[in-house]
Scaffold this active site. Structure first.
Site, PDB file in Angstrom:
ATOM      1  CG  ASP A 131     -42.225  37.638  -8.318  1.00 16.23           C
ATOM      2  OD1 ASP A 131     -41.507  38.107  -7.411  1.00 16.23           O
ATOM      3  OD2 ASP A 131     -41.785  36.929  -9.228  1.00 16.23           O
ATOM      4  CG  HIS A 169     -42.199  36.033  -4.388  1.00 17.30           C
ATOM      5  ND1 HIS A 169     -41.477  35.656  -5.495  1.00 17.30           N
ATOM      6  CD2 HIS A 169     -43.202  35.125  -4.284  1.00 17.30           C
ATOM      7  CE1 HIS A 169     -42.020  34.581  -6.035  1.00 17.30           C
ATOM      8  NE2 HIS A 169     -43.062  34.249  -5.317  1.00 17.30           N
TER       9      HIS A 169
END
Length: 516
Positions: A262, A296
């Site tokens: 993430d 991300h």
């Protein structure tokens, strides 16, 4: 940043009966060593080389937990060892399983050395079939757990599946206690390291990996140093952030390597009304000389930034294959002010989406563009992103070089981007932005119509803009609020068409191109 210092006294966890055989549960021995060291006035608790199976560890003031090279703290997959506690989930009070490593209201603490801290995260998290290879999926299914009805999602247990499919909340409401969530305990994934309200903190040299959720989560800490550490999670790790610096003051992150599932280096300060009530910004931070692989975003602010963020300096960082490079995200209802962010010498390669990204519509979907264009009343829930400068930015590979999307009632404002070379599919998209300056920027784009898209944005300056020869269209300008746009010191002859106007853009009033 004031770093912690420690007495030279050392306590070896072997002295408290710990065994490095990977089978003996060493929770009591390690915690006993930490407590004993604290009671003696502090010092070093030594974890020698070996595979040390353990349950949750609670740090102590004035103690440095030091892992020698070859030492691995492997946290047990036995979830009964982790108590239900009150913690935080994405900026709000929530029931969580106790973190493998935690500390609250401590002073002068550290985790140092050259060892590994492994959270055994796969026992905590679900995974989709599309995220694994065929062999990995077969092994996962054979390991136990349960499948979703369509056979495409694996859950660690029936309890986890039930909580997930029924969208049960882990947030603690009025009058609730952590024990009230026992029926969904398996679903309450722990962050690997949580430090709450601590001062003078050092994490140095360690590999932190396989977290159940976020990897490193300092919350409301001061004088925080992360140096030469590695955070590593699989790319399928849901909420597998590298480090989330939340409502912290005076911090340094340097020489770190992140490869996660993430956001990598993420700045937060609470969510919505609860975060605004806390009212503690993340401020006075230096982030330098770091490398990010999968993630991300390389450097990220938001989306839980309701307490604000300010005075952050990012330099000499490399992002290799992240989804986005510099990522700023929020949504109506968050509130908070993000300002005085400075980034320089940022180098990116193979970015999946945008190199520089601002979006005030995080996880919002619209039926029509008209719905997005609806201006709302500015209130305490309106997020504000303003007053930033980025310079010396290089990107080799991304879908979009610069994407900025603010709110009709609160444009993203006063952002200067200078000295950039961006090799991307598309160039610039500015939507609901104001006071954006692009100076000495070379956009080497695959798509040449347009290089710059402007939608309801104003007070824009493009100085020494460079772009490919024989570009079809340099500017596409849309929207009635697009005005005061200047282009100077730029060769306009390389474009077949300088500008097109649409959706009510006042072409006659723009005076787009000025003399060099």
């Amino acid at each position: 940043m004031t770093e912690p210092t420690f007495r030279k006294d050392t306590i070896n966890i072997l002295a408290h009966g710990a065994k490095p055989d990977g089978a003996t549960l060493n929770t009591k021995a390690i915690n006993a060593a930490l407590v004993a060291c604290n009671k003696k006035g502090g010092g070093v608790v030594l974890v020698p080389s070996g595979l040390w199976l353990t349950g949750p560890i609670e740090l102590q003031s004035n103690v440095n937990l030091h892992l020698q090279r070859g030492a691995t703290l492997l946290f047990t997959p036995d979830k009964s060892q982790y108590a239900l506690v009150e913690g935080f989930y994405e900026g709000k009070r929530a029931a969580r399983n106790q973190s493998p490593i935690s500390g609250k209201n401590l002073v002068n603490i550290a985790i140092t050395g050259q060892g590994i801290v492994d959270g055994n995260g796969d026992v905590w998290r679900a995974v989709h079939k599309r995220q694994l290879t065929e062999d990995e999926w077969k092994k996962k299914v054979a390991s136990g757990g349960v499948l979703k009805a369509d056979g495409k999602t694996w859950y660690p247990s029936e309890q986890f599946k039930s909580a997930s499919e029924e969208n049960k909340s882990m947030l603690i409401g009025e009058g609730q206690k952590p024990g009230d969530f026992a029926g969904m305990k398996d679903f309450l994934r722990p962050n690997l390291v949580v430090l709450n309200g601590c001062k003078k903190v050092l994490l140095e040299g360690i590999i932190f990996q396989n977290s159940g959720a976020w990897c490193l989560h300092p919350l409301m800490c001061e004088d925080l140093t992360f140096r030469n550490i590695t955070t590593k999670n699989p790319d399928y790790a849901h909420n597998g952030d590298g480090m989330d610096i939340e409502s912290c003051k005076n911090f340094l992150i340097e020489g770190c390597t992140l490869d996660v599932g993430d956001d990598a280096i993420c700045i937060k300060s609470g969510k919505d009304e609860e975060g605004r009530r806390r009212g503690i910004p993340t401020e006075n931070g230096i982030i330098r000389n770091n490398t990010v692989y999968a993630g991300h975003g390389g450097f990220v602010i938001g989306s839980e930034m309701s307490g604000g963020a300010r005075n952050l300096f990012v330099e000499n960082c490399t992002f290799m294959g992240t989804d986005k490079g510099l990522r700023f995200k929020s949504v109506r209802g968050r509130g908070g002010v993000v300002e005085h962010i400075y980034a320089r010498n940022i180098f990116m390669k193979d970015i999946v989406d945008e190199a520089i990204f601002f979006d005030m519509y995080y996880f919002v979907k619209f039926a029509t563009d008209g719905e997005r264009d609806m201006r709302q009343v500015v209130n305490e829930g309106t997020p504000i992103f303003r007053n930033m400068k980025f310079e010396n930015i290089v990107c080799n590979g991304a879908k979009i070089g610069v994407f900025v999307r603010g709110l009709p009632e609160m444009p993203i404002s006063n952002i200067t981007m200078e000295n950039m070379v961006l090799q991307t599919d598309k160039g610039i998209e500015l939507i609901e932005a104001s006071g954006i300056k692009i100076i000495n920027a070379d956009f080497k784009t695959k798509e040449t119509r347009p290089v710059v898209l402007v939608d309801n944005s104003s007070q824009l300056l493009f100085d020494r803009l460079q772009y490919n020869a024989n570009t079809d269209l340099l500017f596409e300008i849309n929207g009635t609020r697009s005005q005061d746009i200047k282009v100077i010191n730029t060769d306009l002859k390389k474009a077949r068409l300088k500008a097109e106007y649409g959706q009510g853009a006042p072409e006659k009033d723009l005076k787009l191109f000025t003399a060099n």
